[in-house]
Scaffold this active site. Structure first.
Site, PDB file in Angstrom:
ATOM      1  N   LYS A 173       0.886  -1.187   0.000  1.00  0.00           N
ATOM      2  CA  LYS A 173       0.000   0.000   0.000  1.00  0.00           C
ATOM      3  C   LYS A 173       0.914   1.224   0.000  1.00  0.00           C
ATOM      4  CE  LYS A 173      -1.750   3.061   2.085  1.00  0.00           C
ATOM      5  NZ  LYS A 173      -1.609   4.500   1.738  1.00  0.00           N
ATOM      6  N   GLY A 226       6.977   5.440   8.222  1.00  0.00           N
ATOM      7  CA  GLY A 226       6.116   6.618   8.270  1.00  0.00           C
ATOM      8  C   GLY A 226       6.221   7.295   9.615  1.00  0.00           C
ATOM      9  N   GLY A 231       2.741   4.548  13.374  1.00  0.00           N
ATOM     10  CA  GLY A 231       3.509   3.381  13.842  1.00  0.00           C
ATOM     11  C   GLY A 231       2.850   2.702  15.032  1.00  0.00           C
ATOM     12  N   GLU A 248      10.026   1.767  10.712  1.00  0.00           N
ATOM     13  CA  GLU A 248      11.005   2.848  10.590  1.00  0.00           C
ATOM     14  C   GLU A 248      10.217   4.155  10.681  1.00  0.00           C
ATOM     15  OE1 GLU A 248      12.609   5.763   9.511  1.00  0.00           O
ATOM     16  OE2 GLU A 248      12.948   4.975   7.484  1.00  0.00           O
ATOM     17  N   CYS A 282      13.813  10.578   6.416  1.00  0.00           N
ATOM     18  CA  CYS A 282      13.768  10.090   7.799  1.00  0.00           C
ATOM     19  C   CYS A 282      15.125  10.240   8.466  1.00  0.00           C
ATOM     20  CB  CYS A 282      13.303   8.650   7.828  1.00  0.00           C
ATOM     21  SG  CYS A 282      14.119   7.635   6.608  1.00  0.00           S
ATOM     22  N   GLU A 381      10.820  16.009  14.785  1.00  0.00           N
ATOM     23  CA  GLU A 381      11.094  15.874  13.363  1.00  0.00           C
ATOM     24  C   GLU A 381      10.274  16.913  12.599  1.00  0.00           C
ATOM     25  OE1 GLU A 381       9.759  12.206  11.317  1.00  0.00           O
ATOM     26  OE2 GLU A 381      11.796  12.098  10.561  1.00  0.00           O
TER      27      GLU A 381
HETATM   28  P1  NAP Z   1       1.935   8.598   7.717  1.00  0.00           P
HETATM   29  O1  NAP Z   1       0.528   9.059   7.822  1.00  0.00           O
HETATM   30  O2  NAP Z   1       2.544   7.842   8.822  1.00  0.00           O
HETATM   31  O3  NAP Z   1       2.010   7.763   6.348  1.00  0.00           O
HETATM   32  C1  NAP Z   1       2.839   6.648   6.081  1.00  0.00           C
HETATM   33  C2  NAP Z   1       2.022   5.553   5.396  1.00  0.00           C
HETATM   34  O4  NAP Z   1       1.070   5.016   6.327  1.00  0.00           O
HETATM   35  C3  NAP Z   1       1.210   6.047   4.210  1.00  0.00           C
HETATM   36  O5  NAP Z   1       1.155   5.043   3.222  1.00  0.00           O
HETATM   37  C4  NAP Z   1      -0.145   6.263   4.835  1.00  0.00           C
HETATM   38  O6  NAP Z   1      -1.185   6.276   3.911  1.00  0.00           O
HETATM   39  C5  NAP Z   1      -0.233   5.090   5.763  1.00  0.00           C
HETATM   40  N1  NAP Z   1      -1.221   5.232   6.828  1.00  0.00           N
HETATM   41  C6  NAP Z   1      -1.738   6.370   7.357  1.00  0.00           C
HETATM   42  N2  NAP Z   1      -2.644   6.080   8.305  1.00  0.00           N
HETATM   43  C7  NAP Z   1      -2.695   4.740   8.403  1.00  0.00           C
HETATM   44  C8  NAP Z   1      -3.445   3.835   9.213  1.00  0.00           C
HETATM   45  N3  NAP Z   1      -4.333   4.263  10.113  1.00  0.00           N
HETATM   46  N4  NAP Z   1      -3.242   2.511   9.058  1.00  0.00           N
HETATM   47  C9  NAP Z   1      -2.358   2.058   8.145  1.00  0.00           C
HETATM   48  N5  NAP Z   1      -1.643   2.866   7.342  1.00  0.00           N
HETATM   49  C10 NAP Z   1      -1.801   4.187   7.470  1.00  0.00           C
HETATM   50  O7  NAP Z   1       2.863   9.800   7.404  1.00  0.00           O
HETATM   51  P2  NAP Z   1       2.412  11.132   6.643  1.00  0.00           P
HETATM   52  O8  NAP Z   1       1.036  11.560   7.017  1.00  0.00           O
HETATM   53  O9  NAP Z   1       2.617  10.866   5.228  1.00  0.00           O
HETATM   54  O10 NAP Z   1       3.466  12.159   7.224  1.00  0.00           O
HETATM   55  C11 NAP Z   1       3.321  12.720   8.534  1.00  0.00           C
HETATM   56  C12 NAP Z   1       4.653  12.910   9.188  1.00  0.00           C
HETATM   57  O11 NAP Z   1       5.284  11.651   9.351  1.00  0.00           O
HETATM   58  C13 NAP Z   1       5.654  13.713   8.386  1.00  0.00           C
HETATM   59  O12 NAP Z   1       5.491  15.080   8.536  1.00  0.00           O
HETATM   60  C14 NAP Z   1       6.952  13.199   8.948  1.00  0.00           C
HETATM   61  O13 NAP Z   1       7.288  13.867  10.120  1.00  0.00           O
HETATM   62  C15 NAP Z   1       6.665  11.756   9.225  1.00  0.00           C
HETATM   63  N6  NAP Z   1       7.119  10.888   8.127  1.00  0.00           N
HETATM   64  C16 NAP Z   1       8.196  10.112   8.324  1.00  0.00           C
HETATM   65  C17 NAP Z   1       8.669   9.315   7.286  1.00  0.00           C
HETATM   66  C18 NAP Z   1       9.858   8.460   7.438  1.00  0.00           C
HETATM   67  O14 NAP Z   1      10.498   8.131   6.448  1.00  0.00           O
HETATM   68  N7  NAP Z   1      10.182   8.005   8.622  1.00  0.00           N
HETATM   69  C19 NAP Z   1       8.041   9.316   6.059  1.00  0.00           C
HETATM   70  C20 NAP Z   1       6.904  10.098   5.881  1.00  0.00           C
HETATM   71  C21 NAP Z   1       6.473  10.878   6.933  1.00  0.00           C
HETATM   72  P3  NAP Z   1      -1.655   7.668   3.229  1.00  0.00           P
HETATM   73  O15 NAP Z   1      -0.528   8.625   3.279  1.00  0.00           O
HETATM   74  O16 NAP Z   1      -1.998   7.241   1.870  1.00  0.00           O
HETATM   75  O17 NAP Z   1      -2.809   8.165   4.025  1.00  0.00           O
END
Ligand code: NAP
Ligand code: MG
Length: 479
Positions: A173, A226, A231, A248, A282, A381
């Protein structure tokens, strides 16, 4: 490429509810296409297809054949490098040179794990007389993969490479904000001949497709990259089903500069380790910790470099692109505003190029000086092009400061003293420590993952193959 379809059991099909999501280019804010909005019904079909593949032709395939398929995909990616680069840059807003690096990296993932597939072997253990013990390393089964928008193509290789090499059948996904390269990469995988159901792709929203995948009762492992908040949800789902997860979750990684370091070399790397992908990495080196005796002099040099940084649309190929979305732009600008309200001084700021579209999601690269150790800029972050500079007194203060966040993903240490290099490497609680360098984003061969809230489990290198396999002990009593 028909981006409105999902890939299940070797077929491109429309999602069960027929709905789509708009895709927007971060450089302009304009719509560039639509993707499928998969839901629980699609995820269920994808997991069932993966299970059939695991129990059928894919699961029966010899390791050498699996490896060949992965290697062929790596080759195919290189043959399509220009097209994939353009797609990744458009979809994420990242500068073209970085997008090209990412595409080369995803090819490397499949080459590396293609080569590794038939070199992953078990062990024998000395036991009692009359016994022979073998440890088999077996695939886990059906693996669930949920990835973010910052490096869609690289993440595709990082998570699927080891999972497939180890013989698992996968359901991916990707993130709703950026997943066009994942769709194209899945098409290429189908072309090189992966058996039906070995790779399944269901784009959609996190709360819909993502939640349905992580809570599906027939998956055997979850690989997630993410935010720490999501997480936690992933770990709750994993707990409900008693399955392991590899997580991660980002970082607040320090780059530590001692007085005896090569400053010129350090500055180039420190800036690159932060602005790469506009800070949305990240492993971004988002704190620079500087020995107090050289603090002013080093900050003058660093500020000079920072002032020359330029942000602009991906096709201008500048130091930074836009951030991924309006929401992310507002989030990052919120950090800048709160820092101003807290009287934290900006040491230097780059520029958003004048030719940038009004609709793009730009943020100027910003360096803050003398950030208090308990301020959010020093602890949280930002996920944008924002660098916090903090002075330290001596080696033990540097160690205390380096470890003084909830995260522990990577670290860079700049010093010429060999003994100190070793002491720092041992004292820092992070998954990777670089001495006189910094490795944001790179190093397919190098095990990578977090301490503390940066997550657990290891990706990349041979370590990832351990995560995607499980040891089975077989004991023969031969008398
Ligand atoms: P996120 O919401 O954690 O998204 C990561 C993945 O998880 C996406 O594919 C997302 O889908 C999915 N997801 C979201 N809610 C979920 C749920 N309830 N159950 C299962 N999967 C779910 O991260 P983001 O909203 O894109 O970013 C928010 C913050 O996270 C950023 O500002 C940053 O600080 C951090 N981040 C960290 C990393 C890293 O590499 N460690 C990467 C991205 C973001 P959808 O996005 O399609 O909703
Ligand atoms: Mg999200």
């Amino acid at each position: 490429m028909n981006s409105t379809q999902i890939f299940i059991n070797g077929q491109w099909v429309s999602p069960a509810n027929g709905r789509v999501l708009d895709m927007v280019a971060p450089s302009t804010g304009e719509k560039i296409g639509t993707i499928a909005r998969g839901t629980a019904a699609d995820i269920d079909m994808a997991v069932k297809a993966a299970r059939r593949a695991f129990e059928g032709p894919w699961g029966q395939m010899a390791a050498v054949e699996r490896g060949r398929l992965l290697s062929r995909l790596g080759q195919k990616i290189l043959e399509n490098e220009d097209e994939l680069t353009a797609l990744e840059a458009l979809d994420t807003g990242k500068a073209l040179k970085l997008a090209r690096n990412d595409i080369k990296a995803v090819a490397r993932y499949f080459e590396f794990y293609g080569g590794a597939a038939d070199k992953l072997h078990g062990e024998t253990i000395p036991f009692l007389n009359g016994y022979q013990v073998m440890i088999l390393r077996e695939p886990r089964g059906v693996t669930a993969h949920i990835i973010p928008w910052n490096y869609p193509a690289q993440m595709f290789g990082r998570t699927l490479g080891p999972a497939l090499a180890a013989g698992n059948a996968a359901v991916l996904k990707p993130a709703e904000e950026a997943c066009l390269s994942c769709i194209r990469l899945t098409e290429l995988a189908a072309e090189v001949g992966f058996p039906d159901g070995a790779i399944n792709l269901v784009p959609g929203l996190g709360e819909e497709a993502g939640a349905a995948l992580s809570s599906h009762p027939d998956i055997d492992l979850i690989s997630f990259t993410g935010s720490p908040e999501v997480g936690i949800l992933i770990q709750k789902s994993a707990a409900e089903n008693h399955v392991p997860c590899v997580l991660e979750l980002g970082g607040k990684s320090p780059q530590i500069v001692f007085a005896d370091a090569d400053h010129g070399k350090a500055i180039e790397t420190i800036v690159a380790a932060l602005v790469q992908n506009t800070g949305q990495t990240c492993s971004a080196g988002s704190r620079v910790l500087i020995e107090r005796s050289i603090y002013d002099q080093f900050m003058t040099q660093l500020s000079r470099r920072f002032k020359n940084l330029r942000a602009g649309p991906h096709e201008m190929d500048l130091d930074c692109g836009p951030v991924i979305s309006r929401v992310q732009q507002e989030r990052v600008l919120g950090f800048l505003e709160r820092a101003r309200a807290d009287n934290i001084e900006i040491a230097a700021q780059g520029e958003v190029h004048a030719a940038s579209s009004d609709g793009g999601y730009f943020v100027p690269p910003t360096l803050f000086r003398l950030v208090p150790r308990d301020h959010e800029l020093a602890r949280e972050e930002v996920f944008g092009p924002v660098l916090a500079a903090i002075p330290f007194d001596d080696e033990s203060d540097a160690i205390r400061l380096a470890n003084d966040t909830d995260f522990g993903l990577i670290a860079g240490v700049w010093t010429d003293s060999g003994a100190r290099q070793m002491r720092m490497a041992k004292a820092i609680r992070a998954g990777q420590v670089y001495i006189n360098g910094y490795g944001a984003g790179g190093g397919i061969e190098l095990p990578f993952g977090g301490f503390k809230k940066s997550g657990h489990g290891r990706e990349k290198g041979f370590e990832a193959l351990r995560e995607f396999t499980v040891a089975k002990t077989v004991v023969f009593n031969h008398g």
